[in-house]
Structure formats: C-alpha cells, structure tokens
Scaffold this motif. Structure first.
Motif, mmCIF file in Angstrom:
data_model
loop_
_atom_site.group_PDB
_atom_site.id
_atom_site.type_symbol
_atom_site.label_atom_id
_atom_site.label_comp_id
_atom_site.label_asym_id
_atom_site.label_seq_id
_atom_site.Cartn_x
_atom_site.Cartn_y
_atom_site.Cartn_z
ATOM 1 N N PHE A 170 0.799 -1.225 0.000
ATOM 2 C CA PHE A 170 0.000 0.000 0.000
ATOM 3 C C PHE A 170 0.833 1.278 0.000
ATOM 4 O O PHE A 170 0.304 2.359 -0.235
ATOM 5 C CB PHE A 170 -0.929 0.018 1.224
ATOM 6 N N LEU A 171 2.118 1.166 0.303
ATOM 7 C CA LEU A 171 2.955 2.347 0.537
ATOM 8 C C LEU A 171 2.964 3.312 -0.640
ATOM 9 O O LEU A 171 2.773 4.514 -0.457
ATOM 10 C CB LEU A 171 4.379 1.943 0.912
ATOM 11 N N TYR A 172 3.190 2.824 -1.832
ATOM 12 C CA TYR A 172 3.249 3.712 -2.994
ATOM 13 C C TYR A 172 1.939 4.501 -3.135
ATOM 14 O O TYR A 172 1.954 5.719 -3.310
ATOM 15 C CB TYR A 172 3.531 2.913 -4.268
ATOM 16 N N GLY A 173 0.823 3.829 -3.034
ATOM 17 C CA GLY A 173 -0.483 4.494 -3.146
ATOM 18 C C GLY A 173 -0.730 5.476 -2.015
ATOM 19 O O GLY A 173 -1.286 6.554 -2.241
ATOM 20 N N ALA A 176 1.444 8.482 -2.894
ATOM 21 C CA ALA A 176 0.977 9.141 -4.126
ATOM 22 C C ALA A 176 -0.391 9.771 -3.975
ATOM 23 O O ALA A 176 -0.641 10.853 -4.514
ATOM 24 C CB ALA A 176 0.964 8.143 -5.274
ATOM 25 N N ASN A 177 -1.276 9.109 -3.235
ATOM 26 C CA ASN A 177 -2.678 9.524 -3.222
ATOM 27 C C ASN A 177 -3.156 10.155 -1.930
ATOM 28 O O ASN A 177 -4.296 10.646 -1.886
ATOM 29 C CB ASN A 177 -3.572 8.308 -3.529
ATOM 30 N N GLN A 181 -3.108 15.436 -1.114
ATOM 31 C CA GLN A 181 -4.224 15.361 -2.065
ATOM 32 C C GLN A 181 -5.471 16.073 -1.598
ATOM 33 O O GLN A 181 -6.201 16.624 -2.393
ATOM 34 C CB GLN A 181 -4.557 13.889 -2.365
ATOM 35 N N SER A 182 -5.730 16.100 -0.312
ATOM 36 C CA SER A 182 -6.968 16.698 0.168
ATOM 37 C C SER A 182 -7.008 18.199 0.022
ATOM 38 O O SER A 182 -8.051 18.821 0.144
ATOM 39 C CB SER A 182 -7.198 16.316 1.635
ATOM 40 N N CYS A 183 -5.873 18.811 -0.267
ATOM 41 C CA CYS A 183 -5.818 20.262 -0.329
ATOM 42 C C CYS A 183 -5.493 20.788 -1.723
ATOM 43 O O CYS A 183 -5.338 21.979 -1.912
ATOM 44 C CB CYS A 183 -4.762 20.775 0.653
#
Length: 185
Positions: A170-173, A176-177, A181-183
């Motif tokens: 899961f680390l890459y995601g 990256a994501n 991202q929320s801002c």
C-alpha cells in the motif's frame, strides 16, 4: 470555509469502490469504509453494495464533526481538509496528534503559545494554539503547518511499511494519493 460535501465527494472518488485486499487488515471495504465500521453504523448487507451516501454520512459524523475537524476548518480550511483525509486513512486521533505535535514544534519554545499534550483530541486548547500560530505566522502559516503535518504523515507511512512488510503493498499508493491530495483540488 471548507466545503465538507466537496471533501466527501473527493474522498469517495479517491477511496474507490469495493476492495478486499488480502494484506488489508480492515477486510472488505467500500468507499474506504471497513465492514466493521459499516456494521457499527447499522449496515448489515454485503459490502459490495454499501451505498456511497451511507459512507458520506459516516465520514461526516465520525471523521469531520466528532473529532473537531469542522472547528479547525473555521480557522484553517486546508489543515482541516488534510486532517479529515488523514483521519480517514490513519484514524482521527492520529491526525489530531499530528496537528498538536506540529503546533508544539512550531511554537518557538512556548513563546507564541504553550505546548499541549499530543493526545489527538481537538478541543479548546488545540484551537487556541492554532489561532495563536496563525496570528503570529500570518499568511504563510497555514501552508507551513500543513507541510509539517504531511511530513509526520509520510514518516508514519514509511514506519508502517517497515514494521509490517505486507503494508509495502500500500505504501506507494499512500504516498501518491494521500499526502497533500486533500488540499490540491
């Protein structure tokens, strides 16, 4: 002021639909809501059919209002958006503690406002420190505080992958994501 409905739409899109990854300790999820959380909120059906609107209701109450992120949004909307997203992914107490730790580290040895316990609970003490920080640091303060929170978030992702090799899936995601991202929307 942060538009929680826009944050919810972005979160649902980012989380995606149904997932049951073998390395995910949360088990079956839909829209990022685990089966355990869905059950705790009265949903008894198959997670493949868990409605997005129910997910949004859970997120709004448990991950926005209850942990105090809505109150943070009144002073620092970008910080509140990041806390919301981080809270969904790591737990609201972890997100709240990131804010408190960053504020403590940025208070110039207590000259701007006193240190607080990094207990993850957003209340009057944390909000007072946030207001004082923003007053002292002015227009760039929120952006710097956001970077500090994201640094803590990134470090935690790396530590999770180091402590449990299955988390490397899961680390890459996560990086990256989730970070920033929320801002950005």
């Amino acid at each position: 002021m942060t538009d929680i409905n826009q944050l919810l739409d972005e979160l649902i899109e980012r989380e995606g639909g149904y997932s049951d990854h073998p390395a995910d300790r949360g088990g079956p999820t839909r829209w990022g809501v685990t089966q355990a959380v869905a059950r705790a909120n009265g949903y008894s059906g198959d997670m493949r059919h868990f409605p997005a609107e129910r997910a949004k209701d859970i997120y709004k109450e448990r991950y926005w209002r209850a942990p105090g992120f809505a109150a943070v949004a009144e002073h620092a909307p970008g910080i509140a958006a990041e806390l919301f997203d981080t809270g969904v992914n790591m737990g609201t107490g972890v997100a709240g503690a990131f804010l408190q730790r960053a504020l403590n580290a940025l208070n110039r040895n207590g000259r701007d406002y006193p240190d607080m316990p990094a207990d993850g609970r957003i209340g009057p003490v944390t909000l007072s420190a946030l207001r004082a920080f923003l007053k002292v640091r002015g227009g760039t303060g929120e952006a710097v505080l956001l970077k500090a929170i994201e640094a803590l978030q990134g470090e935690r992702y790396i530590a999770l992958a180091e402590s449990r090799p299955a988390n490397e899936a899961f680390l890459y995601g996560w990086i990256a994501n989730r970070i920033g991202q929320s801002c950005r929307s």
